[in-house]
Design a protein around this motif. Structure first.
Motif, PDB file in Angstrom:
ATOM      1  N   MET A 155      36.234  61.449  -8.682  1.00  0.00           N
ATOM      2  CA  MET A 155      37.115  62.399  -8.508  1.00  0.00           C
ATOM      3  C   MET A 155      36.914  63.453  -7.341  1.00  0.00           C
ATOM      4  O   MET A 155      35.747  63.929  -7.086  1.00  0.00           O
ATOM      5  N   SER A 156      38.107  63.499  -6.446  1.00  0.00           N
ATOM      6  CA  SER A 156      37.730  64.289  -5.237  1.00  0.00           C
ATOM      7  C   SER A 156      37.826  65.789  -5.551  1.00  0.00           C
ATOM      8  O   SER A 156      38.236  66.120  -6.654  1.00  0.00           O
ATOM      9  N   LEU A 157      37.384  66.627  -4.779  1.00  0.00           N
ATOM     10  CA  LEU A 157      37.411  67.982  -4.774  1.00  0.00           C
ATOM     11  C   LEU A 157      39.054  68.508  -5.149  1.00  0.00           C
ATOM     12  O   LEU A 157      39.098  69.421  -6.038  1.00  0.00           O
ATOM     13  N   ILE A 158      39.751  68.002  -4.396  1.00  0.00           N
ATOM     14  CA  ILE A 158      41.268  68.238  -4.520  1.00  0.00           C
ATOM     15  C   ILE A 158      41.798  67.783  -5.864  1.00  0.00           C
ATOM     16  O   ILE A 158      42.631  68.464  -6.413  1.00  0.00           O
ATOM     17  N   GLU A 159      41.433  66.934  -6.197  1.00  0.00           N
ATOM     18  CA  GLU A 159      41.971  66.261  -7.687  1.00  0.00           C
ATOM     19  C   GLU A 159      41.205  67.170  -8.707  1.00  0.00           C
ATOM     20  O   GLU A 159      41.950  67.594  -9.729  1.00  0.00           O
ATOM     21  N   TYR A 160      40.064  67.604  -8.511  1.00  0.00           N
ATOM     22  CA  TYR A 160      39.555  68.381  -9.524  1.00  0.00           C
ATOM     23  C   TYR A 160      40.037  69.869  -9.463  1.00  0.00           C
ATOM     24  O   TYR A 160      40.352  70.449 -10.614  1.00  0.00           O
ATOM     25  N   LEU A 161      40.542  70.388  -8.422  1.00  0.00           N
ATOM     26  CA  LEU A 161      40.921  71.838  -8.335  1.00  0.00           C
ATOM     27  C   LEU A 161      42.688  71.728  -8.650  1.00  0.00           C
ATOM     28  O   LEU A 161      43.032  72.951  -8.957  1.00  0.00           O
ATOM     29  N   ALA A 162      43.261  70.489  -8.637  1.00  0.00           N
ATOM     30  CA  ALA A 162      44.483  70.616  -9.146  1.00  0.00           C
ATOM     31  C   ALA A 162      44.780  70.955 -10.596  1.00  0.00           C
ATOM     32  O   ALA A 162      43.608  70.564 -11.235  1.00  0.00           O
ATOM     33  N   PRO A 163      45.613  71.383 -11.054  1.00  0.00           N
ATOM     34  CA  PRO A 163      45.874  71.971 -12.403  1.00  0.00           C
ATOM     35  C   PRO A 163      45.806  70.539 -13.304  1.00  0.00           C
ATOM     36  O   PRO A 163      46.588  69.362 -13.150  1.00  0.00           O
ATOM     37  N   TYR A 164      45.136  70.743 -14.563  1.00  0.00           N
ATOM     38  CA  TYR A 164      45.244  69.508 -15.411  1.00  0.00           C
ATOM     39  C   TYR A 164      46.619  69.445 -16.184  1.00  0.00           C
ATOM     40  O   TYR A 164      47.361  68.702 -16.474  1.00  0.00           O
ATOM     41  N   ASP A 165      46.990  70.670 -16.540  1.00  0.00           N
ATOM     42  CA  ASP A 165      48.084  71.098 -17.706  1.00  0.00           C
ATOM     43  C   ASP A 165      48.853  72.152 -16.854  1.00  0.00           C
ATOM     44  O   ASP A 165      48.455  73.282 -16.929  1.00  0.00           O
ATOM     45  N   PHE A 166      49.524  71.842 -15.761  1.00  0.00           N
ATOM     46  CA  PHE A 166      50.159  72.879 -14.954  1.00  0.00           C
ATOM     47  C   PHE A 166      51.172  73.848 -15.625  1.00  0.00           C
ATOM     48  O   PHE A 166      51.945  73.396 -16.404  1.00  0.00           O
TER      49      PHE A 166
ATOM     50  N   LEU B 294      39.826  84.687  -9.178  1.00  0.00           N
ATOM     51  CA  LEU B 294      39.735  83.164  -9.007  1.00  0.00           C
ATOM     52  C   LEU B 294      39.037  82.533 -10.076  1.00  0.00           C
ATOM     53  O   LEU B 294      39.410  81.372 -10.439  1.00  0.00           O
ATOM     54  N   ILE B 295      37.740  82.888 -10.627  1.00  0.00           N
ATOM     55  CA  ILE B 295      37.051  82.262 -11.759  1.00  0.00           C
ATOM     56  C   ILE B 295      38.111  82.050 -12.958  1.00  0.00           C
ATOM     57  O   ILE B 295      38.003  81.165 -13.799  1.00  0.00           O
ATOM     58  N   ALA B 296      38.874  83.094 -13.267  1.00  0.00           N
ATOM     59  CA  ALA B 296      39.591  83.070 -14.424  1.00  0.00           C
ATOM     60  C   ALA B 296      40.872  82.159 -14.344  1.00  0.00           C
ATOM     61  O   ALA B 296      41.235  81.059 -15.297  1.00  0.00           O
ATOM     62  N   TYR B 297      41.356  81.919 -13.055  1.00  0.00           N
ATOM     63  CA  TYR B 297      42.240  81.061 -12.550  1.00  0.00           C
ATOM     64  C   TYR B 297      41.607  79.715 -12.716  1.00  0.00           C
ATOM     65  O   TYR B 297      42.287  78.746 -13.300  1.00  0.00           O
ATOM     66  N   GLY B 298      40.359  79.382 -12.447  1.00  0.00           N
ATOM     67  CA  GLY B 298      39.700  78.336 -12.140  1.00  0.00           C
ATOM     68  C   GLY B 298      39.797  77.620 -13.722  1.00  0.00           C
ATOM     69  O   GLY B 298      39.722  76.445 -13.695  1.00  0.00           O
ATOM     70  N   VAL B 299      39.260  78.559 -14.856  1.00  0.00           N
ATOM     71  CA  VAL B 299      38.859  77.863 -15.938  1.00  0.00           C
ATOM     72  C   VAL B 299      40.085  77.522 -16.655  1.00  0.00           C
ATOM     73  O   VAL B 299      40.541  76.925 -17.699  1.00  0.00           O
ATOM     74  N   MET B 300      41.272  78.110 -16.100  1.00  0.00           N
ATOM     75  CA  MET B 300      42.601  77.871 -16.806  1.00  0.00           C
ATOM     76  C   MET B 300      43.426  76.826 -16.092  1.00  0.00           C
ATOM     77  O   MET B 300      44.528  76.238 -16.849  1.00  0.00           O
ATOM     78  N   GLN B 301      43.195  76.668 -14.587  1.00  0.00           N
ATOM     79  CA  GLN B 301      44.297  75.640 -13.966  1.00  0.00           C
ATOM     80  C   GLN B 301      43.652  74.875 -13.014  1.00  0.00           C
ATOM     81  O   GLN B 301      44.020  74.579 -11.963  1.00  0.00           O
ATOM     82  N   THR B 302      42.395  74.170 -13.519  1.00  0.00           N
ATOM     83  CA  THR B 302      41.770  73.458 -12.730  1.00  0.00           C
ATOM     84  C   THR B 302      41.367  72.198 -13.755  1.00  0.00           C
ATOM     85  O   THR B 302      41.667  72.328 -14.967  1.00  0.00           O
ATOM     86  N   ARG B 303      40.619  71.244 -13.354  1.00  0.00           N
ATOM     87  CA  ARG B 303      40.293  70.107 -14.191  1.00  0.00           C
ATOM     88  C   ARG B 303      39.042  70.866 -15.109  1.00  0.00           C
ATOM     89  O   ARG B 303      39.109  69.989 -16.180  1.00  0.00           O
ATOM     90  N   PHE B 304      38.634  71.766 -15.045  1.00  0.00           N
ATOM     91  CA  PHE B 304      37.901  72.539 -15.903  1.00  0.00           C
ATOM     92  C   PHE B 304      38.577  72.696 -17.137  1.00  0.00           C
ATOM     93  O   PHE B 304      37.822  72.528 -18.234  1.00  0.00           O
ATOM     94  N   ASP B 305      39.766  72.967 -17.290  1.00  0.00           N
ATOM     95  CA  ASP B 305      40.685  73.238 -18.389  1.00  0.00           C
ATOM     96  C   ASP B 305      40.744  71.927 -19.373  1.00  0.00           C
ATOM     97  O   ASP B 305      40.783  71.786 -20.422  1.00  0.00           O
ATOM     98  N   TYR B 306      40.807  70.690 -18.522  1.00  0.00           N
ATOM     99  CA  TYR B 306      40.524  69.369 -19.295  1.00  0.00           C
ATOM    100  C   TYR B 306      39.478  69.172 -20.124  1.00  0.00           C
ATOM    101  O   TYR B 306      39.272  69.059 -21.436  1.00  0.00           O
ATOM    102  N   TYR B 307      38.326  69.586 -19.517  1.00  0.00           N
ATOM    103  CA  TYR B 307      37.179  69.358 -20.225  1.00  0.00           C
ATOM    104  C   TYR B 307      36.877  70.577 -21.438  1.00  0.00           C
ATOM    105  O   TYR B 307      36.455  70.215 -22.476  1.00  0.00           O
ATOM    106  N   SER B 308      37.480  71.783 -21.173  1.00  0.00           N
ATOM    107  CA  SER B 308      37.510  72.816 -22.225  1.00  0.00           C
ATOM    108  C   SER B 308      38.290  72.221 -23.488  1.00  0.00           C
ATOM    109  O   SER B 308      37.914  72.806 -24.574  1.00  0.00           O
TER     110      SER B 308
END
Length: 279
Positions: free
Chosen positions: A1-12, A53-67
């Protein structure tokens, strides 16, 4: 997975993206409109942006998928939303920057927004704030509620937003930059007491999860896990994230408050001695 794909929202979520963009936009415009001598330093600006940004990151990146598919990642998500992000935002003290926008509000609109001020003062009562801060953690981790929240998209967003908003309210009460000696802000001793009191039930809850003999949160069994990790390990790591880091952040908050109190006491003593010498 590229960085751009990781930073894109999982659930927009357009509302979430727009909210964070508006916060950063208002902050940026407020900085530009402030007199240069009143602007916060670069460290405070970076701390605020990092908190957002870190609050955004855990809500609107691939991190949200893993959570959504790993319990321990979910606990890390709420650790950021309820603790780390709000702590950074509160410590950066963005209020002087945002005050520019309050001056743009017309008197008529201010009068219509007055109920929001009453609600804010109610939520910032020390007892209400501390009960709500701990109560939301227990509420969303109550197994039946947690099961429903992880399977309902709308309830899931309500859960995450409630944690973020409540975290900002609580940590702002704790790190309110106004000196208690000359303002109606909460005294330093009461702030320290609140931090100690909210740490205890969080530690108890985390310990209960860690030492539980069975699976407490079976929703991750129903939906499947993102990684091939043993359910017991996932729950153990999640319990530890509920137990240890929040307690450490309470200790860190106490140290910050003690430092502020000592610095304020030192400056007060210095001013008193100067007044005594002049008289």
């Amino acid at each position: 997975m590229s960085l751009i794909e990781y930073l894109a929202p999982y659930d927009f979520s357009p509302l979430t993206v727009l909210s964070f963009m508006l916060v950063l936009g208002f902050y940026g415009v407020g900085l530009l409109r402030m007199p240069e001598e009143d602007r916060p330093g670069s460290v405070r600006i970076m701390v605020f942006v990092l908190g957002v940004l870190i609050a955004y990151g855990v809500m609107q990146t691939r991190f949200d998928y893993y959570s959504q598919y790993m319990f321990f990642v979910h606990r890390g998500q709420h650790l950021v939303l309820h603790h780390l992000g709000p702590i950074l935002i509160a410590l950066s003290n963005p209020l002087p920057v945002m005050r520019f926008w309050s001056r743009q509000i017309s008197p008529g609109l201010k009068s219509r927004l007055r109920p929001l001020g009453w609600l804010y003062r109610f939520l910032q009562h020390p007892l209400i704030a501390s009960v709500l801060f701990v109560g939301l953690i227990y509420f969303w981790l109550w197994p039946p509620i947690h099961f429903d929240a992880m399977l309902s998209r709308n309830l899931y967003w309500v859960m995450n937003w409630s944690m973020l908003i409540d975290g900002i309210l609580f940590w702002w009460l704790i790190f309110d930059p106004r000196p208690p000696a000359t303002t109606p802000s909460l005294g330093y001793g009461k702030r320290i007491l609140l931090l100690a009191l909210v740490a205890i039930p969080q530690m108890v809850l985390g310990a209960m999860i860690v030492f539980s003999r069975g699976m407490v949160y079976d929703v991750y069994e129903v939906c499947g896990r993102a990684w091939p990790m043993a359910p017991e390990t996932d729950q153990l790591l999640g319990g530890m994230l509920t137990w240890i880091p929040p307690a450490m952040m309470s200790i860190l908050g106490i140290l910050i408050i003690l430092r502020r109190a000592m610095r304020e006491d030192g400056s007060f003593t210095s001013r008193s001695s100067q007044v005594g010498e002049t008289t």
